[in-house]
Structures are given as structure tokens and as C-alpha cells.
Design a protein around this motif. Structure first.
Motif, short mmCIF file in Angstrom:
data_model
loop_
_atom_site.label_atom_id
_atom_site.label_comp_id
_atom_site.label_asym_id
_atom_site.label_seq_id
_atom_site.Cartn_x
_atom_site.Cartn_y
_atom_site.Cartn_z
N TYR A 8 0.83 -1.21 0.00
CA TYR A 8 0.00 0.00 0.00
C TYR A 8 0.86 1.25 0.00
O TYR A 8 0.59 2.21 -0.72
CB TYR A 8 -0.92 -0.05 1.23
CG TYR A 8 -1.74 1.18 1.48
CD1 TYR A 8 -2.78 1.54 0.63
CD2 TYR A 8 -1.50 1.99 2.59
CE1 TYR A 8 -3.55 2.67 0.87
CE2 TYR A 8 -2.26 3.10 2.85
CZ TYR A 8 -3.29 3.44 1.98
OH TYR A 8 -4.05 4.55 2.23
N ARG A 9 1.88 1.26 0.81
CA ARG A 9 2.83 2.38 0.87
C ARG A 9 4.08 1.99 0.10
O ARG A 9 5.11 1.68 0.67
CB ARG A 9 3.15 2.71 2.32
CG ARG A 9 1.98 3.27 3.06
CD ARG A 9 2.36 3.66 4.45
NE ARG A 9 1.22 4.23 5.16
CZ ARG A 9 1.12 4.28 6.46
NH1 ARG A 9 2.09 3.79 7.22
NH2 ARG A 9 0.06 4.80 7.03
N ARG A 10 3.97 2.04 -1.20
CA ARG A 10 5.03 1.50 -2.06
C ARG A 10 6.12 2.48 -2.44
O ARG A 10 7.14 2.10 -2.99
CB ARG A 10 4.42 0.88 -3.30
CG ARG A 10 3.69 1.86 -4.19
CD ARG A 10 3.04 1.13 -5.35
NE ARG A 10 2.24 2.04 -6.15
CZ ARG A 10 1.81 1.77 -7.34
NH1 ARG A 10 2.10 0.62 -7.89
NH2 ARG A 10 1.08 2.63 -8.00
N HIS A 18 5.99 5.48 1.90
CA HIS A 18 4.97 6.52 1.81
C HIS A 18 3.89 6.08 0.83
O HIS A 18 4.15 5.32 -0.09
CB HIS A 18 5.57 7.84 1.34
CG HIS A 18 6.44 8.49 2.36
ND1 HIS A 18 7.69 8.03 2.69
CD2 HIS A 18 6.22 9.57 3.14
CE1 HIS A 18 8.20 8.79 3.62
NE2 HIS A 18 7.33 9.74 3.92
N TYR A 19 2.70 6.65 1.01
CA TYR A 19 1.58 6.33 0.12
C TYR A 19 1.70 7.05 -1.21
O TYR A 19 1.47 6.48 -2.27
CB TYR A 19 0.23 6.66 0.77
CG TYR A 19 -0.90 6.44 -0.20
CD1 TYR A 19 -1.29 5.16 -0.55
CD2 TYR A 19 -1.54 7.52 -0.79
CE1 TYR A 19 -2.30 4.95 -1.47
CE2 TYR A 19 -2.57 7.31 -1.70
CZ TYR A 19 -2.94 6.03 -2.03
OH TYR A 19 -3.94 5.82 -2.96
N GLY A 20 2.04 8.35 -1.18
CA GLY A 20 2.02 9.08 -2.43
C GLY A 20 2.94 10.27 -2.46
O GLY A 20 3.41 10.76 -1.43
N THR A 80 -3.60 6.22 -10.58
CA THR A 80 -3.01 6.30 -9.24
C THR A 80 -3.41 7.56 -8.48
O THR A 80 -2.87 7.82 -7.42
CB THR A 80 -1.48 6.21 -9.35
OG1 THR A 80 -1.03 7.17 -10.31
CG2 THR A 80 -1.04 4.82 -9.76
N CYS A 101 0.23 7.74 -6.19
CA CYS A 101 0.93 6.74 -5.38
C CYS A 101 2.02 6.05 -6.20
O CYS A 101 2.69 5.15 -5.72
CB CYS A 101 -0.05 5.74 -4.76
SG CYS A 101 -1.01 4.80 -5.93
N LYS A 130 2.26 9.91 3.91
CA LYS A 130 2.28 8.58 4.53
C LYS A 130 0.95 7.96 4.51
O LYS A 130 -0.05 8.05 4.50
CB LYS A 130 2.80 8.64 5.94
CG LYS A 130 4.30 8.83 5.95
CD LYS A 130 4.85 8.61 7.31
CE LYS A 130 6.36 8.69 7.26
NZ LYS A 130 6.99 8.39 8.50
#
Length: 130
Positions: A8-10, A18-20, A80, A101, A130
Motif C-alpha cells: 500500500y505504501r510502495r 509513503h503512500y504518495g 493512481t 501513489c 504517509k
């Protein structure tokens, strides 16, 4: 961190997941292209393509507002997240948000803005969420 949360947090930034990535840009005193719905429609598509995002449908772009707040707003959904713009006709300014993301290059965003709108001033800030 669990496998699901890692997926999810790639994005990695400073060694942390972090998410995005969120870029906000301010482009001041742009050329006449900023007054064209068609030009900004093309801008949103080109920006999505150049930062290697998958577009989700066509952009939505419209002019509205009153008095000194008349301008164009637009959004290009991407697989995304989204790219959004808000402009001001009177001053030919544009406010841009790119959130994804999936990582992208700030320099590519700057290049597309400069090519399409030739602002006299362009500032960008990048945040990692995050």
C-alpha cells in the motif's frame, strides 16, 4: 510492517515507505494558452502521459467564476490519483496539483508547464504523504 501495508505504501522516501507523492506548483504570468479550455485539456493529457501515468477517461475542463475569480479548472483522473489545475484569467496564473501513489519526476512536470504556458515564474514543492 506487514506485507499488505508495504504494498500500500510502495513509495520510498528517505528510507521510509509513503503512500504518495504530491507536487504543488504555481505558474505566474503565463502565455495566452492559459485562456484556452482546449489548450488546458491537451496540457492535462500530455502531463499525465509524460509523467508516465495511466489516464482514467478524458479530462474535465471548464471556465467559471465571477469578477477577478474567473478562470479555468480542470482535472485528469489517473489510475493512481489525479492531476488538477485552477487558473485565473485576469492574471494568467495557474495552480497545479499532481498527486500519485506512483512516483514521477518533478523536472518533467516543470518541462510540460514551461512548454505549454511559458510562465514568468514557476515554483514547485514536493511532499511525500504517509
Amino acid at each position: 510492517m506487514t506485507q499488505a501495508l508495504t504494498e500500500y505504501r510502495r513509495l520510498q522516501h528517505n528510507g521510509e515507505p509513503h503512500y504518495g507523492q504530491h507536487l504543488i506548483a504555481t505558474a505566474l504570468s503565463c502565455n495566452e494558452g492559459i485562456l484556452s479550455i482546449e489548450r488546458l485539456y491537451d496540457f492535462l493529457q500530455r502531463l499525465a502521459d509524460d509523467i508516465d501515468m495511466v489516464r482514467y477517461g478524458p479530462p474535465i475542463v471548464a471556465r467559471f467564476g465571477e469578477g477577478h475569480e474567473v478562470g479555468i479548472s480542470g482535472v485528469q483522473l489517473i489510475q493512481t490519483s489525479s492531476i488538477t489545475i485552477h487558473t485565473n484569467d485576469a492574471h494568467r496564473d495557474m495552480y497545479l496539483d499532481v498527486f500519485s501513489c506512483k512516483s514521477f519526476a518533478e523536472e518533467t512536470v516543470r518541462s510540460v508547464v514551461e512548454e505549454f504556458l511559458s510562465p514568468t515564474s514557476l515554483s514547485c514543492e514536493v511532499f511525500f504523504r504517509k
